[in-house]
Design a protein around this motif. Structure first.
Motif, PDB file in Angstrom:
ATOM      1  N   MET A 182       0.851  -1.170   0.000  1.00  0.00           N
ATOM      2  CA  MET A 182       0.000   0.000   0.000  1.00  0.00           C
ATOM      3  C   MET A 182       0.896   1.232   0.000  1.00  0.00           C
ATOM      4  SD  MET A 182      -1.424   0.179   3.905  1.00  0.00           S
ATOM      5  CE  MET A 182      -1.090  -1.554   4.136  1.00  0.00           C
ATOM      6  N   ARG A 183       0.375   2.317  -0.496  1.00  0.00           N
ATOM      7  CA  ARG A 183       1.129   3.563  -0.546  1.00  0.00           C
ATOM      8  C   ARG A 183       0.918   4.341   0.747  1.00  0.00           C
ATOM      9  NH1 ARG A 183       0.265   5.344  -6.435  1.00  0.00           N
ATOM     10  NH2 ARG A 183       0.379   7.438  -5.575  1.00  0.00           N
ATOM     11  N   ILE A 184       1.697   5.383   0.921  1.00  0.00           N
ATOM     12  CA  ILE A 184       1.717   6.137   2.163  1.00  0.00           C
ATOM     13  C   ILE A 184       0.365   6.765   2.482  1.00  0.00           C
ATOM     14  CG2 ILE A 184       2.579   8.299   1.159  1.00  0.00           C
ATOM     15  CD1 ILE A 184       4.398   8.490   3.727  1.00  0.00           C
ATOM     16  N   GLY A 185      -0.373   7.187   1.474  1.00  0.00           N
ATOM     17  CA  GLY A 185      -1.687   7.787   1.702  1.00  0.00           C
ATOM     18  C   GLY A 185      -2.661   6.808   2.336  1.00  0.00           C
ATOM     19  N   GLU A 186      -2.663   5.584   1.829  1.00  0.00           N
ATOM     20  CA  GLU A 186      -3.553   4.563   2.391  1.00  0.00           C
ATOM     21  C   GLU A 186      -3.140   4.207   3.814  1.00  0.00           C
ATOM     22  OE1 GLU A 186      -5.092  -0.029   1.714  1.00  0.00           O
ATOM     23  OE2 GLU A 186      -3.953   0.940   0.114  1.00  0.00           O
ATOM     24  N   LEU A 187      -1.827   4.090   4.044  1.00  0.00           N
ATOM     25  CA  LEU A 187      -1.344   3.796   5.397  1.00  0.00           C
ATOM     26  C   LEU A 187      -1.750   4.914   6.349  1.00  0.00           C
ATOM     27  CD1 LEU A 187       0.254   1.928   7.270  1.00  0.00           C
ATOM     28  CD2 LEU A 187       2.331   3.178   6.586  1.00  0.00           C
ATOM     29  N   SER A 188      -1.652   6.128   5.896  1.00  0.00           N
ATOM     30  CA  SER A 188      -2.054   7.277   6.701  1.00  0.00           C
ATOM     31  C   SER A 188      -3.535   7.200   7.061  1.00  0.00           C
ATOM     32  CB  SER A 188      -1.753   8.573   5.939  1.00  0.00           C
ATOM     33  OG  SER A 188      -2.237   9.683   6.640  1.00  0.00           O
ATOM     34  N   GLU A 189      -4.365   6.900   6.086  1.00  0.00           N
ATOM     35  CA  GLU A 189      -5.810   6.794   6.326  1.00  0.00           C
ATOM     36  C   GLU A 189      -6.134   5.666   7.296  1.00  0.00           C
ATOM     37  OE1 GLU A 189      -7.999   6.473   2.675  1.00  0.00           O
ATOM     38  OE2 GLU A 189      -7.049   8.266   1.839  1.00  0.00           O
ATOM     39  N   ARG A 190      -5.470   4.541   7.152  1.00  0.00           N
ATOM     40  CA  ARG A 190      -5.778   3.370   7.975  1.00  0.00           C
ATOM     41  C   ARG A 190      -5.279   3.481   9.401  1.00  0.00           C
ATOM     42  NH1 ARG A 190      -4.514  -1.972   4.737  1.00  0.00           N
ATOM     43  NH2 ARG A 190      -5.301  -2.822   6.695  1.00  0.00           N
ATOM     44  N   THR A 191      -4.259   4.300   9.619  1.00  0.00           N
ATOM     45  CA  THR A 191      -3.679   4.394  10.965  1.00  0.00           C
ATOM     46  C   THR A 191      -3.969   5.725  11.655  1.00  0.00           C
ATOM     47  OG1 THR A 191      -1.584   5.272  10.101  1.00  0.00           O
ATOM     48  CG2 THR A 191      -1.762   2.864  10.346  1.00  0.00           C
ATOM     49  N   GLY A 192      -4.386   6.714  10.895  1.00  0.00           N
ATOM     50  CA  GLY A 192      -4.618   8.031  11.474  1.00  0.00           C
ATOM     51  C   GLY A 192      -3.333   8.829  11.656  1.00  0.00           C
ATOM     52  N   ALA A 193      -2.223   8.295  11.208  1.00  0.00           N
ATOM     53  CA  ALA A 193      -0.937   8.997  11.287  1.00  0.00           C
ATOM     54  C   ALA A 193      -0.748   9.796  10.000  1.00  0.00           C
ATOM     55  CB  ALA A 193       0.212   7.997  11.451  1.00  0.00           C
ATOM     56  N   SER A 194      -0.303  11.030  10.137  1.00  0.00           N
ATOM     57  CA  SER A 194      -0.085  11.854   8.950  1.00  0.00           C
ATOM     58  C   SER A 194       1.046  11.281   8.100  1.00  0.00           C
ATOM     59  CB  SER A 194       0.253  13.286   9.358  1.00  0.00           C
ATOM     60  OG  SER A 194       1.541  13.329   9.957  1.00  0.00           O
ATOM     61  N   ARG A 195       1.072  11.661   6.849  1.00  0.00           N
ATOM     62  CA  ARG A 195       2.149  11.213   5.961  1.00  0.00           C
ATOM     63  C   ARG A 195       3.500  11.677   6.490  1.00  0.00           C
ATOM     64  NH1 ARG A 195      -0.307  11.642  -0.095  1.00  0.00           N
ATOM     65  NH2 ARG A 195      -2.370  10.896   0.458  1.00  0.00           N
ATOM     66  N   ARG A 196       3.530  12.889   6.992  1.00  0.00           N
ATOM     67  CA  ARG A 196       4.774  13.436   7.541  1.00  0.00           C
ATOM     68  C   ARG A 196       5.248  12.595   8.729  1.00  0.00           C
ATOM     69  NH1 ARG A 196       5.997  18.906  10.662  1.00  0.00           N
ATOM     70  NH2 ARG A 196       8.163  19.093  10.126  1.00  0.00           N
ATOM     71  N   LEU A 197       4.312  12.213   9.596  1.00  0.00           N
ATOM     72  CA  LEU A 197       4.657  11.397  10.752  1.00  0.00           C
ATOM     73  C   LEU A 197       5.163  10.024  10.308  1.00  0.00           C
ATOM     74  CD1 LEU A 197       4.753  11.378  13.815  1.00  0.00           C
ATOM     75  CD2 LEU A 197       2.387  10.615  13.825  1.00  0.00           C
ATOM     76  N   LEU A 198       4.547   9.449   9.299  1.00  0.00           N
ATOM     77  CA  LEU A 198       5.004   8.153   8.789  1.00  0.00           C
ATOM     78  C   LEU A 198       6.420   8.260   8.224  1.00  0.00           C
ATOM     79  CD1 LEU A 198       1.695   6.978   7.095  1.00  0.00           C
ATOM     80  CD2 LEU A 198       2.714   6.079   9.200  1.00  0.00           C
ATOM     81  N   ARG A 199       6.718   9.342   7.533  1.00  0.00           N
ATOM     82  CA  ARG A 199       8.083   9.544   7.030  1.00  0.00           C
ATOM     83  C   ARG A 199       9.067   9.698   8.199  1.00  0.00           C
ATOM     84  NH1 ARG A 199       5.128  12.125   2.861  1.00  0.00           N
ATOM     85  NH2 ARG A 199       5.159  14.139   3.910  1.00  0.00           N
ATOM     86  N   TYR A 200       8.616  10.379   9.259  1.00  0.00           N
ATOM     87  CA  TYR A 200       9.448  10.516  10.461  1.00  0.00           C
ATOM     88  C   TYR A 200       9.727   9.144  11.075  1.00  0.00           C
ATOM     89  CZ  TYR A 200      10.820  11.578  15.249  1.00  0.00           C
ATOM     90  OH  TYR A 200      11.472  11.609  16.461  1.00  0.00           O
ATOM     91  N   TYR A 201       8.691   8.312  11.195  1.00  0.00           N
ATOM     92  CA  TYR A 201       8.882   6.962  11.736  1.00  0.00           C
ATOM     93  C   TYR A 201       9.917   6.204  10.897  1.00  0.00           C
ATOM     94  CZ  TYR A 201       4.532   7.467  14.495  1.00  0.00           C
ATOM     95  OH  TYR A 201       3.555   7.869  15.364  1.00  0.00           O
ATOM     96  N   GLU A 202       9.839   6.395   9.591  1.00  0.00           N
ATOM     97  CA  GLU A 202      10.787   5.719   8.716  1.00  0.00           C
ATOM     98  C   GLU A 202      12.205   6.259   8.937  1.00  0.00           C
ATOM     99  OE1 GLU A 202      11.363   4.671   3.987  1.00  0.00           O
ATOM    100  OE2 GLU A 202       9.495   5.620   4.646  1.00  0.00           O
ATOM    101  N   GLU A 203      12.344   7.579   9.057  1.00  0.00           N
ATOM    102  CA  GLU A 203      13.658   8.180   9.325  1.00  0.00           C
ATOM    103  C   GLU A 203      14.252   7.671  10.631  1.00  0.00           C
ATOM    104  OE1 GLU A 203      13.096  12.395   9.402  1.00  0.00           O
ATOM    105  OE2 GLU A 203      12.519  12.479   7.281  1.00  0.00           O
ATOM    106  N   GLN A 204      13.396   7.439  11.625  1.00  0.00           N
ATOM    107  CA  GLN A 204      13.848   6.966  12.934  1.00  0.00           C
ATOM    108  C   GLN A 204      14.110   5.463  12.958  1.00  0.00           C
ATOM    109  OE1 GLN A 204      14.511   9.079  15.616  1.00  0.00           O
ATOM    110  NE2 GLN A 204      14.290  10.503  13.915  1.00  0.00           N
ATOM    111  N   GLY A 205      13.833   4.776  11.860  1.00  0.00           N
ATOM    112  CA  GLY A 205      14.054   3.332  11.793  1.00  0.00           C
ATOM    113  C   GLY A 205      12.968   2.526  12.475  1.00  0.00           C
ATOM    114  N   LEU A 206      11.797   3.132  12.694  1.00  0.00           N
ATOM    115  CA  LEU A 206      10.699   2.432  13.361  1.00  0.00           C
ATOM    116  C   LEU A 206       9.881   1.604  12.381  1.00  0.00           C
ATOM    117  CD1 LEU A 206       9.513   5.330  15.701  1.00  0.00           C
ATOM    118  CD2 LEU A 206      11.045   3.429  16.255  1.00  0.00           C
ATOM    119  N   ILE A 207       9.782   2.065  11.147  1.00  0.00           N
ATOM    120  CA  ILE A 207       9.114   1.308  10.095  1.00  0.00           C
ATOM    121  C   ILE A 207       9.996   1.369   8.852  1.00  0.00           C
ATOM    122  CG2 ILE A 207       6.768   1.696  10.957  1.00  0.00           C
ATOM    123  CD1 ILE A 207       6.405   3.815   8.745  1.00  0.00           C
TER     124      ILE A 207
END
Length: 120
Positions: free
Chosen positions: A1-26
């Motif tokens: 799934m793309r970042i937009g769908e992940l954002s919708e399904r989790t309630g986390a903003s796209r920016r926050l998801l990119r942050y999680y990725e930068e931090q090595g969490l996802i």
């Protein structure tokens, strides 16, 4: 799934998801067009991260315990180090203190509202 769908399904903003990725969490795979692609288990992982953050754990601790998360919303340590146990005990004590403070504040507000409602 793309970042937009992940954002919708989790309630986390796209920016926050990119942050999680930068931090090595996802982690995301990259499609040929450069878009991020996330696997289905990442939905639960993001929900776990958000829950741990909401509980007051910092991302540095979350990053350490994520490998121990073997089922959605559950934490299992096979080989917890004394340092990890001490850190989690500290975090637990901090959470308990925050809960106590919130409980006192909630009770004070409830008492105030009960008094105000009687007067009106």
């Amino acid at each position: 799934m793309r970042i937009g769908e992940l954002s919708e399904r989790t309630g986390a903003s796209r920016r926050l998801l990119r942050y999680y990725e930068e931090q090595g969490l996802i982690a995301a795979e990259r499609c040929a067009n450069g878009y991020r692609a996330y696997s289905e288990p990442i939905v639960d992982r993001v929900l776990q991260i958000r829950g741990l953050l909401d509980a007051g754990l910092p991302t540095r601790i979350i990053k350490q315990i994520l490998p121990c998360l073997n089922t959605p919303r559950a934490i299992h340590f096979e080989h917890a180090t004394p340092e990890m146990i001490a850190t989690l005990e500290q975090e637990l004590a901090g959470m308990s203190a925050r809960i106590d403070c919130l409980t006192r504040n909630r009770d004070a507000i409830a008492e105030y509202l009960a008094t105000v409602r009687v007067d009106h």
